[in-house]
Write a protein that holds these residues in place. Structure first.
Motif, short mmCIF file in Angstrom:
data_model
loop_
_atom_site.label_atom_id
_atom_site.label_comp_id
_atom_site.label_asym_id
_atom_site.label_seq_id
_atom_site.Cartn_x
_atom_site.Cartn_y
_atom_site.Cartn_z
N ASP A 76 0.82 -1.22 0.00
CA ASP A 76 0.00 0.00 0.00
C ASP A 76 0.85 1.26 0.00
OD1 ASP A 76 -2.25 -1.57 -0.02
OD2 ASP A 76 -2.52 -1.49 2.16
N TYR A 77 1.95 1.24 0.74
CA TYR A 77 2.84 2.41 0.80
C TYR A 77 3.64 2.54 -0.49
CZ TYR A 77 1.73 2.13 5.74
OH TYR A 77 1.05 2.08 6.92
N SER B 76 1.36 3.98 -3.18
CA SER B 76 0.62 5.23 -3.01
C SER B 76 1.35 6.36 -2.30
CB SER B 76 -0.69 4.94 -2.27
OG SER B 76 -0.41 4.49 -0.96
#
Length: 118
Positions: free
Chosen positions: A72-73, A76
């Motif tokens: 996720d990091y 995004s």
């Protein structure tokens, strides 16, 4: 895009720098393994089978795990320094593993080389 390419993009690393980082981690592994298994570091570091084994473990224990845990990091958030610091901790996991069949073959090869008359 491969997992490696996604990681390079998130960490803002060129392939050249990423490859150097991976090579340095391999040399560090060779140094540690040399002390444990009693085979000179230069032999471990230049053995194609050992390097292939390391690259496969790098893919599994460094790239895949890092990507799965921080996907996720990576996809995004723009935080290359923080992600890089986290990524640098992952190669340590490989340091506890050794390819026993390849190590055994190297022992036999070294023993044969030493016992051969000049």
């Amino acid at each position: 895009m491969t997992t490696q390419e996604k990681i390079c993009r998130a960490l803002r690393l060129t392939h050249f720098i990423y490859d150097n980082m991976r090579s340095a981690a391999f040399q560090n592994w060779c140094l540690r393994a040399s002390m444990v298994v009693g085979i000179p570091m230069r032999i471990l570091g230049t053995h194609p089978g050992i390097y292939k084994w390391y690259l496969e473990n790098w893919r599994v224990y460094v790239e895949n795990r890092f990507y799965q845990q921080y996907k996720d990091y990576i996809e995004s958030i723009d935080a290359p320094k923080q992600l890089y610091d986290l990524f640098q901790t992952y190669p340590k996991e490989i340091e506890q593993f050794y390819p026993k069949p390849l190590i055994y073959d190297l022992y036999k090869q070294i023993k044969n080389d030493v016992s051969k008359p000049n």
